[in-house]
Design a protein around this motif. Structure first.
Motif, PDB file in Angstrom:
ATOM      1  N   ARG A 189      30.640  -5.916  -8.276  1.00 28.61           N
ATOM      2  CA  ARG A 189      31.520  -4.782  -8.013  1.00 28.61           C
ATOM      3  C   ARG A 189      32.773  -5.314  -7.327  1.00 28.61           C
ATOM      4  N   HIS A 222      29.587   2.023 -14.573  1.00 25.93           N
ATOM      5  CA  HIS A 222      29.208   3.372 -14.138  1.00 25.93           C
ATOM      6  C   HIS A 222      27.756   3.662 -14.514  1.00 25.93           C
ATOM      7  N   GLU A 225      25.185   2.299 -12.141  1.00 26.48           N
ATOM      8  CA  GLU A 225      25.099   2.986 -10.849  1.00 26.48           C
ATOM      9  C   GLU A 225      24.628   4.433 -10.973  1.00 26.48           C
ATOM     10  N   HIS A 226      24.923   5.067 -12.120  1.00 24.66           N
ATOM     11  CA  HIS A 226      24.659   6.504 -12.241  1.00 24.66           C
ATOM     12  C   HIS A 226      23.870   6.868 -13.497  1.00 24.66           C
ATOM     13  N   MET A 231      30.990  10.126 -16.273  1.00 26.16           N
ATOM     14  CA  MET A 231      32.010   9.649 -15.338  1.00 26.16           C
ATOM     15  C   MET A 231      33.196  10.609 -15.381  1.00 26.16           C
ATOM     16  N   ASP A 235      38.263   9.419 -12.305  1.00 22.17           N
ATOM     17  CA  ASP A 235      37.699   8.124 -11.912  1.00 22.17           C
ATOM     18  C   ASP A 235      37.881   7.097 -13.028  1.00 22.17           C
ATOM     19  N   PHE A 236      37.636   7.541 -14.257  1.00 21.71           N
ATOM     20  CA  PHE A 236      37.778   6.625 -15.393  1.00 21.71           C
ATOM     21  C   PHE A 236      39.230   6.169 -15.555  1.00 21.71           C
ATOM     22  N   GLU A 239      40.251   3.645 -12.909  1.00 18.65           N
ATOM     23  CA  GLU A 239      39.722   2.312 -13.199  1.00 18.65           C
ATOM     24  C   GLU A 239      40.475   1.658 -14.355  1.00 18.65           C
ATOM     25  N   ARG A 277      30.711   9.080 -20.863  1.00 19.01           N
ATOM     26  CA  ARG A 277      29.669   8.127 -20.495  1.00 19.01           C
ATOM     27  C   ARG A 277      29.327   7.290 -21.714  1.00 19.01           C
TER      28      ARG A 277
END
Length: 297
Positions: A189, A222, A225-226, A231, A235-236, A239, A277
């Motif tokens: 990360r 992602h 983690e999820h 997502m 946030d996407f 990034e 996702r």
């Protein structure tokens, strides 16, 4: 054996990534010069001690990093580190001479510093294609050398304090980039965030898959983690912009969705996307192509 497929593969690295070694050596060299830059430790012992750090860390580590970068077919890294290593060897010679009461020729140093400034300005432009942080790193070197040239040309010491500050900043930036390259892959990360390019090169002829690979990489991180939780769009995009700059990723996202590698929740225009996702097929593809997974699971 099918040699045609082997010829298309990227050449394997001869050495592990040597850049952190060069940057850590640079940081230690800058640390050793910092007291002198601020007007302290101007004794023969202080000058000789700083000279030793310049030789072993400033010159030595960067020389090794430059040679290994060239062996790894890294033209920019090899050229920068090797050129800078000889510059640090010059620092060693100057400091050693001053410790013995011998001053270098002013005119020769001024001419060399002016030439180095031109070289580093061009390097700054080139490294902007890789990262804003590398651009800032080289810009700091530019400003440091600009201060040295102005001081030398005017015969004053008016910019000694800014030069000292730029020396400290160079060491700090070197440490940060080295830590990012060492720790981020281990932690899987961005412990030390590194921004994307300052600007993009002209579009290359032919197909460039880097945008789609980056989209898959962001969504795979992602997923780890999820799981299959979607997502959020913001946030996407945050990034993707950090990695790709202002490139429009919308066509590639929809292409991957058509391939059933990405699942998206559309939104009304102009947002075009609410969340997204990876699908199981997308996870499998990324693990096969990027992580070398074999087998069905």
């Amino acid at each position: 054996m099918d040699h045609s497929s082997d010829s298309k593969r990227a050449p394997e690295l001869v050495f592990a990534e040597p850049t952190p070694l060069g940057l850590l050596g640079l940081a230690l060299g800058c640390a050793a010069l910092t007291p002198i830059a601020f007007g302290a430790s101007l004794t023969p012992e202080g000058l000789r001690t700083a000279a030793a750090f310049c030789l072993l860390f400033g010159a030595g580590c960067q020389f090794l990093a430059g040679i290994m970068n060239f062996a790894n077919k890294n033209l920019f890294g090899g050229t920068l580190f090797l050129a800078f290593s000889f510059n640090w060897m010059l620092n060693y010679m100057v400091l050693s001479g001053l410790a013995e009461g011998r001053a270098p020729d002013h005119g020769v140093l001024l001419a060399a510093d002016a030439c180095a400034l031109v070289i580093f300005v061009v390097f700054t432009y080139g490294f902007g294609f890789f990262s804003k942080l590398l651009f800032l790193f080289l810009l700091d070197i530019d400003l440091l050398y600009l201060g040295k040239v102005i001081n030398g040309a005017t015969g004053t010491a008016a910019l000694n304090l800014p030069i000292a500050v730029f020396t400290v900043a160079l060491g700090v930036l070197s440490l940060y980039i080295a830590f990012a390259m060492l720790i981020n892959p281990v932690a899987n990360r961005r412990v030390f965030p590194v921004p994307g390019p300052a600007y993009r090169p002209a579009p290359a002829t032919g197909f460039d898959a880097s945008v789609r690979r980056t989209v898959l990489e962001i969504l795979y991180r992602h997923f780890r983690e999820h799981a299959f939780q979607e997502m959020p769009r913001d946030d996407f995009l945050r990034e993707s912009r950090a990695r790709l700059g202002e490139i429009n990723v919308q066509p590639d996202v929809f292409y991957l969705a058509e391939r059933r590698l990405v699942s998206i929740t559309p939104a009304e225009s102009p947002a075009w996307l609410k969340s997204l996702r990876l699908t199981a097929e997308g996870v499998d593809l990324y693990e096969r192509t990027a992580l070398g997974k074999s087998g069905s699971l």
